[in-house]
Design an enzyme around this catalytic site. Structure first.
Site, PDB file in Angstrom:
ATOM      1  NE  ARG A 183       0.922  -7.167 -14.135  1.00  0.00           N
ATOM      2  CZ  ARG A 183      -0.198  -6.574 -14.544  1.00  0.00           C
ATOM      3  NH1 ARG A 183      -0.975  -7.169 -15.434  1.00  0.00           N
ATOM      4  NH2 ARG A 183      -0.527  -5.401 -14.096  1.00  0.00           N
ATOM      5  CG  HIS A 224      -1.994  -0.973   1.164  1.00  0.00           C
ATOM      6  ND1 HIS A 224      -2.568  -1.540   2.270  1.00  0.00           N
ATOM      7  CD2 HIS A 224      -2.634  -1.491   0.101  1.00  0.00           C
ATOM      8  CE1 HIS A 224      -3.517  -2.366   1.884  1.00  0.00           C
ATOM      9  NE2 HIS A 224      -3.576  -2.359   0.574  1.00  0.00           N
ATOM     10  CD  GLU A 258      -5.370  -8.037 -20.410  1.00  0.00           C
ATOM     11  OE1 GLU A 258      -4.572  -7.347 -19.768  1.00  0.00           O
ATOM     12  OE2 GLU A 258      -6.552  -8.200 -20.060  1.00  0.00           O
ATOM     13  NE  ARG A 284      -9.333  -4.158 -16.478  1.00  0.00           N
ATOM     14  CZ  ARG A 284      -8.051  -4.229 -16.145  1.00  0.00           C
ATOM     15  NH1 ARG A 284      -7.134  -4.323 -17.081  1.00  0.00           N
ATOM     16  NH2 ARG A 284      -7.683  -4.193 -14.890  1.00  0.00           N
ATOM     17  CG  ASN A 316       0.931  -3.323 -17.417  1.00  0.00           C
ATOM     18  OD1 ASN A 316       1.786  -2.725 -18.036  1.00  0.00           O
ATOM     19  ND2 ASN A 316       0.019  -2.715 -16.698  1.00  0.00           N
ATOM     20  CG  ASP A 317      -1.946  -9.095 -17.672  1.00  0.00           C
ATOM     21  OD1 ASP A 317      -1.244  -9.700 -16.846  1.00  0.00           O
ATOM     22  OD2 ASP A 317      -2.993  -8.493 -17.360  1.00  0.00           O
ATOM     23  NE  ARG A 338      -4.983  -1.550 -13.988  1.00  0.00           N
ATOM     24  CZ  ARG A 338      -4.014  -0.718 -14.388  1.00  0.00           C
ATOM     25  NH1 ARG A 338      -4.006   0.530 -13.995  1.00  0.00           N
ATOM     26  NH2 ARG A 338      -3.046  -1.165 -15.172  1.00  0.00           N
ATOM     27  CB  CYS A 343      -4.604   0.944 -21.202  1.00  0.00           C
ATOM     28  SG  CYS A 343      -5.091  -0.791 -21.232  1.00  0.00           S
TER      29      CYS A 343
HETATM   30  C1  PEP Z   1      -2.271  -4.561 -18.737  1.00  0.00           C
HETATM   31  O1  PEP Z   1      -2.268  -5.776 -18.542  1.00  0.00           O
HETATM   32  O2  PEP Z   1      -1.421  -3.970 -19.433  1.00  0.00           O
HETATM   33  C2  PEP Z   1      -3.316  -3.704 -18.142  1.00  0.00           C
HETATM   34  C3  PEP Z   1      -3.433  -2.444 -18.462  1.00  0.00           C
HETATM   35  O3  PEP Z   1      -4.132  -4.263 -17.224  1.00  0.00           O
HETATM   36  P1  PEP Z   1      -3.712  -4.611 -15.718  1.00  0.00           P
HETATM   37  O4  PEP Z   1      -2.390  -3.930 -15.451  1.00  0.00           O
HETATM   38  O5  PEP Z   1      -4.821  -4.107 -14.879  1.00  0.00           O
HETATM   39  O6  PEP Z   1      -3.613  -6.100 -15.752  1.00  0.00           O
HETATM   40 MG    MG Z   2      -3.991  -6.758 -17.756  1.00  0.00          MG
END
Ligand code: PEP
Ligand code: MG
Length: 580
Positions: free
Chosen positions: A475, A196, A441, A339, A464-465, A303, A512
């Site tokens: 990750r 946090h 993703e 989302r 990210n994913d 999110r 994103c």
């Molecule tokens: C991603 O996976 O890039 C994404 C934006 O979603 P999250 O980080 O919430 O998994």
């Molecule tokens: Mg994601």
């Protein structure tokens, strides 16, 4: 003597100042045996301390003002711990059965709970042990007769903005006082990237380094410190040359930040007049004001699962509707991409896991996001209805996470139709033509993107994913963090293929993931054809600056050449040239 410590840079920027050691109530409490006739009195003393700690948190919650939205949620988590029988009741039993003093009973129970949390595989849940310790510290301070007060000692006439808080650990409730005190930075011995405290540091834009292990033991009050939040470095007692070098870098960063503010109202377009949209990623309705303050032209990613983490029940339709409506109204006509829940994997509703019984050994590859929503039709209908109802108040787009199969899209669209039909039957007003998009993703989705383009109105690349799944690295696992590479040729190929395929059929694509907010990648992404970027609000102006200085017609041939490279060193060199 000058020395350097290395930790986890969780929030960027440079701070230069003097150390202020934050004194926490020690958990090394006295171990006393109490007389049988004193037992009830000791229990009453314990109960009073719990109540006092609770009321202190209430007061803090009331004074959060314009503090980051996450803070209120964190205080709620601490209150929840205080109400949990494991902390509020068990120590009473220990006092009675083992006839020990309240402090000692509480610490024994804390150690038991910490051991339990340490057994979780999920890093987010594992880190909740720090919350348990922080809550117990608060109660112990009450028992010892000095309730929690954040840092007041050690400033010896030094201006607050030059003070750097050095702590073993900080609770979110401690961090709230930073708003009033305007400290330069903070560093701690413990805490991971998803703690946090790290999340708060980033949203408050204070440089911070966590996980230094023994900074509290090695640094003395008043010592000169340099904090480099980008590199996770702390320099103690720097020599004059190093100090001057960092002073210069700090001034440059500050100058750039103040210059950037002037860009807020400028139209976002490249030199060759190509329009670019810069949107914000948000987690809670309270994130809308900072997004607008940074000049966000819309919300590219809400999110929604963050609204409901760590609570004991599922949110009902009205509660969700109110949250979505608040964001849409707050954005005053700008587009809002909501989302659907990305629950499962590292994000579950309750510490013990609402869906915990189904979490297998590989949660990131398990029943997560849309897979979970389709498996829980009641939950999904509730969310879809709430989103549709909120669409009455402004432009909403629906975004579906973790799609890999065509039948998942078909089932999602059928579920949406069902939600629409039920609202029509109730004569509710909503956007009949709500746009539906999919997150790209999973590598399969990027490779077979035409399946998606045929069925959806827009796409959003979740790098990210996408990186996690393409490179097969978790990750959230710091042990493989160094292998997480946005510039890996396979990742770039997947992004380029998605953008080019969508362009052919005129379907808009946004990006994103964290890559969108990294100004070093802006020119590369522009050259690849990206026109919609969505990122943390604090990055928007930095990226905008790069967009305004870019000329796409000039970038494209360079980027094409870069994308043909396979050797990482060559790619890095080409990127450097592109940004020069
Ligand atoms: C991603 O996976 O890039 C994404 C934006 O979603 P999250 O980080 O919430 O998994
Ligand atoms: Mg994601």
């Amino acid at each position: 003597m000058s020395f350097t410590l290395h930790g986890l840079g969780v929030s960027g920027g440079i701070a230069i100042g003097r150390a202020m050691l934050m004194s926490h109530a020690t958990l090394e409490v006295a171990h006393l045996t109490i007389a049988p006739r004193m037992v009830e009195k000791e229990i009453a003393r314990f109960d009073t301390a719990i109540l006092a700690a609770k009321s202190e948190l209430e007061t803090m919650k009331g004074s959060t003002g314009n503090a980051p939205a996450e803070l209120g949620a964190f205080i709620d988590i601490h209150r929840m711990f205080l109400e949990d029988p494991e902390l509020a009741e068990k120590p009473r039993e220990i006092i009675r059965e083992r006839r020990c003093n309240a402090e000692w009973a509480l610490v024994q129970q804390m150690e038991h709970l910490v051991a339990q949390f340490e057994q979780f595989d999920d890093p987010y849940l594992r880190e909740r042990k720090f919350d348990v310790v922080q809550v117990v510290e608060r109660v112990i301070k009450e028992l010892l007769g000095h309730p929690a007060r954040t840092v007041t000692k050690g400033n010896k006439g030094i201006k607050e903005e030059n003070l750097i808080v050095v702590a073993h650990d900080l609770s979110p409730a401690d961090v709230i006082n930073f708003k009033e005190h305007r400290f330069a930075s903070f560093i701690t011995d413990v805490g991971g990237a998803t703690s946090h405290t790290a999340i708060l540091a980033r949203s408050m834009a204070i440089p911070a380094v966590l996980g230094l292990e023994n900074a509290r033991g090695l640094i003395r009050d008043g010592e000169a410190l340099i904090i480099d939040g980008n590199r996770g470095v702390v320099i103690v007692n720097p020599d004059l040359r190093v100090l001057e070098e960092y002073q210069l870098r700090k001034e440059q960063i500050e100058l750039e930040a103040s210059k950037l503010k002037r860009l807020k109202t400028a139209k976002t377009e490249t030199i060759d007049e190509i329009e670019v949209a810069l949107h914000a990623n948000i987690e809670l309705p309270g994130d809308v004001p900072p997004a607008l303050a940074a000049g966000a032209e819309g919300i590219g990613l809400f999110r929604t699962e963050f609204l409901f983490l760590n609570r004991g029940d599922m949110p009902d339709e009205n509660e969700q509707f109110e949250a979505y409506k608040k964001v849409v109204k707050g954005m005053a006509g700008r587009p809002v991409t909501i989302r659907t829940f990305d629950l499962g994997a590292d994000k579950d509703l309750r510490p013990e896991g609402t869906f915990g019984d189904r979490v297998k050994t590989n949660p990131a590859l398990g029943r997560r996001a849309i897979r979970l929503s389709l498996a829980e039709p009641r939950m999904f209908q509730t969310q879809l209805r709430a989103i549709l109802r909120a669409s009455k108040y402004g432009p909403i787009k629906l975004l579906i996470p973790m799609l890999a199969h065509a039948h998942e899209i078909d089932q999602t669209l059928a579920a949406l139709e069902q939600a629409k039909a039920s609202l029509r039957a109730e004569k509710a007003v909503f956007d009949e033509h709500i746009q539906v998009g999919g997150m790209i993703e999973i590598p399969a989705a990027a490779l077979a993107v035409n399946l998606f383009l045929r069925r959806l109105n827009f796409l959003s690349i979740g790098t990210n994913d996408l990186i996690q799944y393409t490179l097969a690295i978790d990750r959230s696992d710091e042990q493989v963090a160094s292998l997480y590479d946005p510039l890996h040729p396979a990742v770039l190929m997947l992004i380029a293929h998605t953008l080019a395929s969508a362009e052919k059929v005129g379907i808009p694509v946004s990006l994103c993931g964290e890559m969108a907010g990294d100004p070093k990648l802006t020119r590369l992404l522009l050259g690849m054809g990206l026109r919609i970027f969505s990122m943390h609000p604090s990055q928007i102006l930095k990226v905008k600056d790069r967009v305004l200085k870019a000329d796409c017609s000039e970038l494209v041939p360079h980027v094409r050449r870069l994308l043909r490279l396979e050797e990482p060193v060559k790619i890095a060199e080409a990127l450097e040239k592109l940004n020069a």
